[in-house]
Design an enzyme around this catalytic site. Structure first.
Site, PDB file in Angstrom:
ATOM      1  N   GLU A 304      -3.183   4.385  11.220  1.00 19.37           N
ATOM      2  CA  GLU A 304      -4.326   4.199  10.309  1.00 19.37           C
ATOM      3  C   GLU A 304      -5.564   3.760  11.098  1.00 19.37           C
ATOM      4  O   GLU A 304      -5.473   2.970  12.027  1.00 19.37           O
ATOM      5  CB  GLU A 304      -3.958   3.138   9.269  1.00 19.37           C
ATOM      6  CG  GLU A 304      -5.070   2.795   8.291  1.00 19.37           C
ATOM      7  CD  GLU A 304      -4.731   1.594   7.430  1.00 19.37           C
ATOM      8  OE1 GLU A 304      -5.415   1.397   6.414  1.00 19.37           O
ATOM      9  OE2 GLU A 304      -3.783   0.857   7.770  1.00 19.37           O
ATOM     10  N   LYS A 365      -7.137   7.522   0.858  1.00 19.16           N
ATOM     11  CA  LYS A 365      -6.301   6.468   0.269  1.00 19.16           C
ATOM     12  C   LYS A 365      -6.780   6.161  -1.146  1.00 19.16           C
ATOM     13  O   LYS A 365      -7.973   5.944  -1.387  1.00 19.16           O
ATOM     14  CB  LYS A 365      -6.379   5.215   1.146  1.00 19.16           C
ATOM     15  CG  LYS A 365      -5.481   4.074   0.703  1.00 19.16           C
ATOM     16  CD  LYS A 365      -5.570   2.921   1.691  1.00 19.16           C
ATOM     17  CE  LYS A 365      -4.621   1.782   1.321  1.00 19.16           C
ATOM     18  NZ  LYS A 365      -4.719   0.667   2.286  1.00 19.16           N
ATOM     19  N   CYS A 418      -0.801   2.750   4.777  1.00 15.63           N
ATOM     20  CA  CYS A 418      -0.516   1.307   4.823  1.00 15.63           C
ATOM     21  C   CYS A 418       0.083   0.788   3.515  1.00 15.63           C
ATOM     22  O   CYS A 418       1.234   1.016   3.195  1.00 15.63           O
ATOM     23  CB  CYS A 418      -1.800   0.559   5.200  1.00 15.63           C
ATOM     24  SG  CYS A 418      -1.528  -1.171   5.683  1.00 15.63           S
TER      25      CYS A 418
END
Length: 549
Positions: A304, A365, A418
């Site tokens: 990430e 995300k 994440c």
């Protein structure tokens, strides 16, 4: 004599104390506690249960911790006292399980260190409200502190932990069932999911000692034996799943993956003097010679926000990346500046680059971290003068989860950035349930440098392993500082890079399994089972109560 609805609080307390004394001195001692001593006993039992999670990893503490809580709940002199006992247990449990959160406030200590005590105590205090609510429900439906109270509490906590996973965007970290990740019991998640696994955990571990402490004669021996037998049966069922699936496996592993881990500490990650070093590590790891008989990697994966620049606006860097991978596609995380037509702002994104360095797929995300990637109630914090919080929310969520299939010859994958991997109910895109092709693997890119080195990264890895078991899909995770890992569909780590290590690792993509029961039906059965168990406890108490003469 059963406690009546009309009995006074003093009479009920005297009856409970007499029953406890007649069965076990330790139970009587717990019943007699009051005030801060009762709170300390509940919080201490919660801390004991937290030892089941990383970094300690002793799940057997559940056999000791849960009976203490159930006795305190069932013998609480009032519903208010039951709530406080449940809350104190949850606070101790979550305070220890989530201690790693404090590390994030030390990355920029000058600005945020003052908030650390509030976060360390405030978040567990809030989340413990769900445990307190379950405690009230158990005391109301099945007072007495015996096996019925345990069943009522386990059922109620299953519902409240489900609520904790959803309310205010949810935070399903440190669910009770996660303590079994390194044991055969974790395989049950393929059938039950995390919430029903938690329900089974509470019942099977709480019953043996609780029966010994609160019952006499044949019922004590019967229920204690039943609890141990149930636990052993669940353990054998999990191990049998491993053996059966391994024996039936006929599909060869998939393509060669290369995970590159730069090990960029969070306080240096974006620093102009250090960022080039971490970028060079990524390029060198990607360009390293093939390992052993595996051959050249078919895909290279970076973590990430792997680079400290805007990827789409850096064509020279993309060409460097393509040269480093030797023609293999590259998947990496980076920030993205959203266009005016999208409303502006920035996105935390996952990109796939082809052999020429062109972007061929992108995922933004969608489940952002509160107070990390966006700040709820920004106007309120601004009005209060807390500018450190009011000015932090700079990320915009993406449209939602989907399957990416940008690379010919490689199966499609579900991208997870994440925090998104901690939500079991959000892993599979809705399109798959509607008939779209099932992905062949899950891909998590993450930056666990925020979590420190003690507990946070290890717990995050454990949850990723549970996601693989629940879906019957291999999960690949590339982490900035570790722990990067290739995980098979049974949650076993095939290859990994240790925490705090920079380098790369090559591995074959493990084969997927058929869709699991949990992947097909979700958490509905867990909630139905919890409702039926709770209702049965309440009806049992109602039917056995009789008025005093």
């Amino acid at each position: 004599m059963p406690t009546s609805w009309s009995a006074s609080a003093a009479d009920r307390k005297q009856d409970r104390r007499h029953q406890a004394t007649a069965t076990n001195r330790f139970a009587a001692w717990l019943v007699a506690l009051s005030g801060w001593r009762r709170l300390a006993a509940a919080a201490g039992a919660g801390i004991l249960l937290a030892a089941g999670h990383a970094p300690i990893g002793l799940p057997w503490t559940a056999f000791l911790a849960l009976p203490v809580l159930v006795i305190l709940l069932g013998n609480a002199p009032s519903l208010r006292s039951a709530f406080v006992a449940g809350w104190a247990f949850g606070f101790g449990y979550l305070l220890v399980s989530l201690h790693w959160i404090g590390h994030a406030f030390l990355v920029d200590a000058a600005s945020f260190a003052w908030m650390m005590p509030f976060a360390l105590a405030g978040l567990p205090a809030f989340l413990a409200l769900f445990w307190g609510t379950a405690g009230v429900a158990a005391r109301w439906a099945a007072p007495g502190g015996g096996p019925l109270t345990l069943v009522a509490f386990a059922a109620a906590l299953t519902v409240t932990e489900f609520a904790r996973s959803h309310v205010l965007t949810g935070f399903p970290w440190a669910l009770p069932g996660y303590v079994w990740i390194d044991t055969g019991l974790a395989q049950l998640a393929a059938f039950t999911g995390p919430h029903a696994l938690g329900l089974l955990t509470l019942l099977a571990t709480g019953l043996p000692l609780l029966a010994i402490l609160t019952l006499r004669g044949r019922p004590r021996a019967t229920l204690a034996t039943l609890g141990l037998a149930a636990f052993a049966g669940l353990w054998i069922l999990g191990l049998e799943r491993l053996d059966r699936d391994d024996a039936l496996s006929t599909t060869p592993p998939g393509p060669v993956l290369r995970l590159v881990q730069p090990n960029a500490p969070q306080h240096l990650k974006w620093h102009p003097e250090h960022a080039p070093t971490f970028y060079r590590r990524l390029l060198e790891g990607s360009a390293a010679p093939a390992e052993g008989a595996l051959g050249a990697p078919d895909i290279v994966i970076w973590p990430e926000t792997a680079v400290a620049f805007l990827l789409e606006e850096s064509p020279i860097a993309r060409s460097q990346m393509a040269a480093a991978t030797g023609g293999a596609p590259l998947v990496l995380g980076a920030l993205r500046r959203r266009g005016e037509e999208e409303g502006g702002g920035f996105a935390n994104s996952l990109f796939t680059l082809d052999a020429s360095g062109d972007v061929i797929a992108r995922y933004d995300k969608h489940h952002l971290v509160p107070f990390g990637e966006y700040v709820p109630f920004q106007s309120l914090f601004s009005a209060l003068g807390v500018e450190q919080l009011a000015q932090r929310g700079r990320f915009v969520p993406g449209p939602g989860q989907r399957v990416l299939s940008p690379i010919p010859g490689l199966p499609g994958f579900v991208p997870l950035i994440c925090y998104e991997a901690i939500f079991p109910h959000e892993i599979m895109p809705p399109s798959v349930a509607d008939g779209a092709p099932r992905p062949g693997w899950l891909l998590q890119i993450t930056n666990d440098a925020w979590f420190g080195t003690l507990g946070g990264p290890q717990q995050h890895l454990a949850q990723a392993r549970l996601r693989a078991i629940e879906q019957g899909l291999p999960l690949v995770r590339a982490a900035n500082t570790g722990i990067s890992a290739v995980i098979d569909a049974h949650g076993r780590i095939v290859a990994s890079l240790h925490l705090g290590q920079h380098g790369h690792v090559d591995a074959l993509l493990p084969e997927p399994l058929p869709p699991t029961l949990y992947a097909r039906i979700g958490d509905g059965p867990a909630l139905i089972a919890a409702f039926l168990l709770f209702s049965a406890c309440f009806l049992r108490i109602v039917l056995t109560r009789s008025p005093r003469g």
